[in-house]
Scaffold this motif. Structure first.
Motif, PDB file in Angstrom:
ATOM      1  N   GLY A  78       0.551  -1.153   0.041  1.00  9.24           N
ATOM      2  CA  GLY A  78      -0.036  -0.180   0.054  1.00  9.24           C
ATOM      3  C   GLY A  78       1.073   1.494   0.123  1.00  9.24           C
ATOM      4  N   GLY A  98      -5.843  -3.564  -5.328  1.00  8.31           N
ATOM      5  CA  GLY A  98      -6.085  -3.985  -4.405  1.00  8.31           C
ATOM      6  C   GLY A  98      -6.405  -5.436  -4.005  1.00  8.31           C
ATOM      7  N   CYS A 151      -5.210   0.932  -1.763  1.00  5.06           N
ATOM      8  CA  CYS A 151      -4.839   0.878  -0.516  1.00  5.06           C
ATOM      9  C   CYS A 151      -6.130   0.000   0.420  1.00  5.06           C
TER      10      CYS A 151
END
Length: 172
Positions: free
Chosen positions: A65, A148, A85
């Motif tokens: 992240g 992500g 993230c």
């Protein structure tokens, strides 16, 4: 104390159940202790879902992240990095919910594959709906949530597979 045959039968039931979710389940006997955590369940069966692997994957996800935010910030797409993230966080939440569901189902009196399948389907449907909604409402950067989610799955798989491969190499 239960005879060893009963422990194997109980272990096989839960092992078949738990492999559906990708987790390891071991019987507690003197030949193979649980890798971590575990504990005794009903009938002398210990469930090892290896929380350490999820914790390591979470640490890797945090590093990914930060890296994603750095790279997307350099190319002036910081919002994309933020959604990446968010996807990493949703992936971690999915892993925690999977751990909780498998532990709950495996420790019940009558574990069933149908409960595991239903729990998995509901969880994945919810995560997919949220991800699609975010990607649609925050387009074009919202697609980062899928990146992500995928990155977290890669981190989780690597943190699961690499120690197992290392253990196989050390086995004579």
């Amino acid at each position: 104390m239960m005879p060893a045959a009963n422990i194997k039968i109980e272990s096989r039931k839960i092992k078949n159940l738990a492999t559906q979710g990708g987790w390891h389940v071991y019987a507690l006997d003197s030949s193979r202790p649980p890798l971590c955590g575990g504990g005794m369940g009903e009938g002398g069966v210990g469930v090892d879902v290896n929380k350490i692997q999820i914790r390591r994957a979470a640490i890797a996800a945090i590093a990914l992240g930060v890296l994603a935010l750095g790279i997307t910030g350099l190319i002036d797409r910081l919002l994309l990095g933020t959604f990446m993230c968010a996807g990493l966080a949703v992936g971690w939440l999915n892993a925690q919910l999977t751990l909780w569901a498998i532990t709950r189902i495996a420790s019940s009196e009558a574990p069933s594959k149908q409960r595991l399948v239903g729990s998995s389907a509901l969880r994945l449907l919810g995560i997919t709906a949220v991800a699609l909604l975010v990607a649609f409402l925050a387009r074009p950067n919202g697609v980062g949530i899928f990146f992500g989610l995928a990155l977290f799955q890669v981190a989780l798989v690597l943190n699961t597979v690499l120690p197992e491969l290392k253990g196989l190499r050390q086995t004579p």
